[in-house]
Structure formats: structure tokens, C-alpha cells
Write a protein that holds these residues in place. Sequence first.
Motif, PDB file in Angstrom:
ATOM      1  N   GLU A   8       0.831  -1.198   0.000  1.00 48.17           N
ATOM      2  CA  GLU A   8       0.000   0.000   0.000  1.00 48.17           C
ATOM      3  C   GLU A   8       0.868   1.251   0.000  1.00 48.17           C
ATOM      4  OE1 GLU A   8      -2.791  -0.178   3.187  1.00 48.17           O
ATOM      5  OE2 GLU A   8      -3.564  -2.111   2.528  1.00 48.17           O
ATOM      6  N   ASP A   9       1.947   1.248   0.776  1.00 49.20           N
ATOM      7  CA  ASP A   9       2.851   2.390   0.819  1.00 49.20           C
ATOM      8  C   ASP A   9       3.465   2.632  -0.557  1.00 49.20           C
ATOM      9  OD1 ASP A   9       2.274   2.576   3.474  1.00 49.20           O
ATOM     10  OD2 ASP A   9       4.201   1.798   4.164  1.00 49.20           O
ATOM     11  N   ASP A  10       3.859   1.565  -1.225  1.00 47.93           N
ATOM     12  CA  ASP A  10       4.456   1.706  -2.547  1.00 47.93           C
ATOM     13  C   ASP A  10       3.449   2.278  -3.540  1.00 47.93           C
ATOM     14  OD1 ASP A  10       6.520  -1.288  -2.376  1.00 47.93           O
ATOM     15  OD2 ASP A  10       6.808   0.715  -1.566  1.00 47.93           O
ATOM     16  N   GLU A  11       2.192   1.870  -3.433  1.00 42.66           N
ATOM     17  CA  GLU A  11       1.158   2.386  -4.321  1.00 42.66           C
ATOM     18  C   GLU A  11       0.947   3.886  -4.086  1.00 42.66           C
ATOM     19  OE1 GLU A  11      -1.841   2.595  -7.212  1.00 42.66           O
ATOM     20  OE2 GLU A  11      -0.243   1.152  -6.854  1.00 42.66           O
ATOM     21  N   LEU A  12       0.894   4.290  -2.845  1.00 42.89           N
ATOM     22  CA  LEU A  12       0.740   5.714  -2.530  1.00 42.89           C
ATOM     23  C   LEU A  12       1.936   6.494  -3.060  1.00 42.89           C
ATOM     24  CD1 LEU A  12      -0.777   8.042  -1.214  1.00 42.89           C
ATOM     25  CD2 LEU A  12       0.336   7.443   0.944  1.00 42.89           C
ATOM     26  N   ALA A  13       3.132   5.994  -2.874  1.00 41.13           N
ATOM     27  CA  ALA A  13       4.334   6.670  -3.367  1.00 41.13           C
ATOM     28  C   ALA A  13       4.305   6.785  -4.888  1.00 41.13           C
ATOM     29  CB  ALA A  13       5.578   5.925  -2.914  1.00 41.13           C
ATOM     30  N   ARG A  14       3.878   5.740  -5.563  1.00 41.72           N
ATOM     31  CA  ARG A  14       3.798   5.766  -7.022  1.00 41.72           C
ATOM     32  C   ARG A  14       2.807   6.832  -7.483  1.00 41.72           C
ATOM     33  NH1 ARG A  14       0.564   4.639 -10.737  1.00 41.72           N
ATOM     34  NH2 ARG A  14      -0.974   3.643  -9.420  1.00 41.72           N
ATOM     35  N   ARG A  15       1.659   6.893  -6.826  1.00 39.82           N
ATOM     36  CA  ARG A  15       0.636   7.874  -7.195  1.00 39.82           C
ATOM     37  C   ARG A  15       1.094   9.303  -6.880  1.00 39.82           C
ATOM     38  NH1 ARG A  15      -4.545   6.653  -4.481  1.00 39.82           N
ATOM     39  NH2 ARG A  15      -5.425   8.084  -5.987  1.00 39.82           N
ATOM     40  N   LEU A  16       1.834   9.483  -5.794  1.00 37.00           N
ATOM     41  CA  LEU A  16       2.372  10.812  -5.471  1.00 37.00           C
ATOM     42  C   LEU A  16       3.389  11.250  -6.526  1.00 37.00           C
ATOM     43  CD1 LEU A  16       2.755  10.561  -1.608  1.00 37.00           C
ATOM     44  CD2 LEU A  16       1.303  12.191  -2.846  1.00 37.00           C
ATOM     45  N   ARG A  17       4.222  10.317  -6.970  1.00 37.68           N
ATOM     46  CA  ARG A  17       5.191  10.648  -8.030  1.00 37.68           C
ATOM     47  C   ARG A  17       4.472  11.031  -9.324  1.00 37.68           C
ATOM     48  NH1 ARG A  17       7.880   6.163  -5.857  1.00 37.68           N
ATOM     49  NH2 ARG A  17       7.087   4.858  -7.514  1.00 37.68           N
ATOM     50  N   GLU A  18       3.414  10.308  -9.657  1.00 35.52           N
ATOM     51  CA  GLU A  18       2.638  10.622 -10.857  1.00 35.52           C
ATOM     52  C   GLU A  18       2.020  12.013 -10.743  1.00 35.52           C
ATOM     53  OE1 GLU A  18       0.474  10.469 -14.434  1.00 35.52           O
ATOM     54  OE2 GLU A  18       2.246   9.403 -13.751  1.00 35.52           O
TER      55      GLU A  18
END
Length: 79
Positions: A8-18
Motif C-alpha cells: 500500500e505504501d508503494d502504491e501511494l508513493a507511485r501515485r504521489l510521483r505521478e
Amino acid sequence: MAADDRLEDDELARRLREAHRRVRMLPADRRERLGRRYLAICDLAKHDRERAALRLGAFLRALDAAFDTPRSEENPPGD
């Protein structure tokens, strides 16, 4: 930390980068205002990841609705 939490943390980080990438590409007048909103979401993510994910989703939907960016034939999706 459970393995599921890390995903979940990785998904949030990916979306923040996008979101960061998309805000960075905006015209200067819009970039400043939306950049502040983006930074507020990043700050919230440090304390409440669930709420930050909800706000980020709304932020990305607003970006989608505000812009229908024409894509050049030579640019593949994602670039």
C-alpha cells in the motif's frame, strides 16, 4: 510492518510521483496553486496515509477533469 502494508505504501508513493510529474508539467499560473495542494497532500501522507490517499485520488481526478491534453502521435502513453 506487514507485507501488505508495504504494498500500500508503494502504491501511494507511485501515485504521489505521478501527481508530481503532472503538476510539474502545468503552466506556471496553475502549477503554483496546484503545487500547494500537492504539497499539502504530501504532508498529510506523513501522518495519515489513508486520508492522504483519498485526497490524492480527488486531486488526480480534478487534474483529469481540468485538462484534456492532446497527445502527439509520436509520444507513447506515459511519456
